[in-house]
Scaffold this motif. Structure first.
Motif, PDB file in Angstrom:
ATOM      1  N   GLY A  51       0.810  -1.219   0.000  1.00 52.85           N
ATOM      2  CA  GLY A  51       0.000   0.000   0.000  1.00 52.85           C
ATOM      3  C   GLY A  51       0.840   1.265   0.000  1.00 52.85           C
ATOM      4  N   TYR A  52       1.889   1.282   0.806  1.00 52.91           N
ATOM      5  CA  TYR A  52       2.756   2.466   0.829  1.00 52.91           C
ATOM      6  C   TYR A  52       3.441   2.677  -0.518  1.00 52.91           C
ATOM      7  CZ  TYR A  52       2.170   2.857   5.881  1.00 52.91           C
ATOM      8  OH  TYR A  52       1.649   3.027   7.140  1.00 52.91           O
ATOM      9  N   HIS A  53       3.855   1.599  -1.140  1.00 58.85           N
ATOM     10  CA  HIS A  53       4.516   1.757  -2.437  1.00 58.85           C
ATOM     11  C   HIS A  53       3.522   2.084  -3.558  1.00 58.85           C
ATOM     12  CE1 HIS A  53       8.761   1.505  -1.824  1.00 58.85           C
ATOM     13  NE2 HIS A  53       8.494   0.710  -0.802  1.00 58.85           N
ATOM     14  N   GLN A  54       2.277   1.731  -3.391  1.00 57.93           N
ATOM     15  CA  GLN A  54       1.267   2.231  -4.321  1.00 57.93           C
ATOM     16  C   GLN A  54       1.179   3.748  -4.192  1.00 57.93           C
ATOM     17  OE1 GLN A  54      -2.153  -0.041  -3.084  1.00 57.93           O
ATOM     18  NE2 GLN A  54      -1.895  -1.527  -4.745  1.00 57.93           N
ATOM     19  N   ALA A 120      -4.237   5.767  -2.219  1.00 56.72           N
ATOM     20  CA  ALA A 120      -2.776   5.606  -2.286  1.00 56.72           C
ATOM     21  C   ALA A 120      -2.083   6.938  -2.019  1.00 56.72           C
ATOM     22  CB  ALA A 120      -2.376   5.039  -3.642  1.00 56.72           C
ATOM     23  N   LEU A 121      -2.599   8.003  -2.598  1.00 60.16           N
ATOM     24  CA  LEU A 121      -2.021   9.329  -2.366  1.00 60.16           C
ATOM     25  C   LEU A 121      -2.143   9.720  -0.896  1.00 60.16           C
ATOM     26  CD1 LEU A 121      -3.328  11.129  -5.559  1.00 60.16           C
ATOM     27  CD2 LEU A 121      -0.930  10.651  -5.010  1.00 60.16           C
ATOM     28  N   GLN A 122      -3.261   9.385  -0.279  1.00 59.88           N
ATOM     29  CA  GLN A 122      -3.451   9.695   1.140  1.00 59.88           C
ATOM     30  C   GLN A 122      -2.465   8.916   2.009  1.00 59.88           C
ATOM     31  OE1 GLN A 122      -5.578  12.109   2.436  1.00 59.88           O
ATOM     32  NE2 GLN A 122      -4.299  11.710   4.209  1.00 59.88           N
ATOM     33  N   ARG A 123      -2.222   7.639   1.667  1.00 67.35           N
ATOM     34  CA  ARG A 123      -1.238   6.846   2.416  1.00 67.35           C
ATOM     35  C   ARG A 123       0.141   7.494   2.321  1.00 67.35           C
ATOM     36  NH1 ARG A 123      -4.244   2.560   0.511  1.00 67.35           N
ATOM     37  NH2 ARG A 123      -2.944   2.288  -1.335  1.00 67.35           N
ATOM     38  N   PHE A 124       0.498   7.963   1.119  1.00 69.77           N
ATOM     39  CA  PHE A 124       1.792   8.616   0.938  1.00 69.77           C
ATOM     40  C   PHE A 124       1.868   9.884   1.794  1.00 69.77           C
ATOM     41  CE2 PHE A 124       4.627  11.687  -1.008  1.00 69.77           C
ATOM     42  CZ  PHE A 124       5.786  10.937  -1.195  1.00 69.77           C
ATOM     43  N   ASP A 125       0.827  10.686   1.752  1.00 75.95           N
ATOM     44  CA  ASP A 125       0.807  11.926   2.527  1.00 75.95           C
ATOM     45  C   ASP A 125       0.894  11.645   4.031  1.00 75.95           C
ATOM     46  OD1 ASP A 125       0.656  13.386   0.170  1.00 75.95           O
ATOM     47  OD2 ASP A 125      -1.529  13.656   0.297  1.00 75.95           O
TER      48      ASP A 125
END
Length: 131
Positions: A51-54, A120-125
């Protein structure tokens, strides 16, 4: 006087054999699942890692942002801190490729407004703002 070697009682030997065979069977089942499709995550740490790498891939695709080597190192350290269990390097590479393929396909089909891309963008943020 000669000493006899210490041997475990038959009951202890039986318990040890059962525990060992159970551990071997569990490891074998996990290995078979990973071998069947090496891109599928096995367990919560691998699911989180994927998930983080997505998220990393989504940032590159949807925000047109290129991450440099030092950012990748920092992000990898942040991800490792959040994992419940360590993941081997080879397995990480397989999961990274799966993350790239999965999010690229989703963005190609549905764009960056797709729920999966937004998540995915939210996980990155969440990951990068927690520093």
């Amino acid at each position: 006087m000669t000493r006899q070697p210490l041997t475990a009682s038959p009951a202890i030997a039986l318990v040890a054999a059962v525990c060992f065979s159970s551990l071997t069977a569990t490891q074998s089942a996990a290995a078979q699942q990973a071998a069947a499709d090496p891109k599928l995550p096995v367990g919560p740490s691998e699911t989180a890692y994927l998930g983080y790498h997505q998220g990393v891939q989504a940032v590159q695709l949807c925000r047109d942002r290129v991450l440099d080597a030092s950012e990748h190192v920092t992000i990898e350290a942040l991800i490792d801190q959040r994992l419940e269990a360590p993941i081997g390097v080879g397995r990480k590479l397989a999961l990274i490729e799966a993350a790239k393929d999965g999010i690229k396909a989703r963005v190609a089909d549905d764009g960056c407004d797709a729920p999966d891309a937004k998540a995915a963008l939210q996980r990155f943020d969440d990951l990068t703002q927690a520093r």
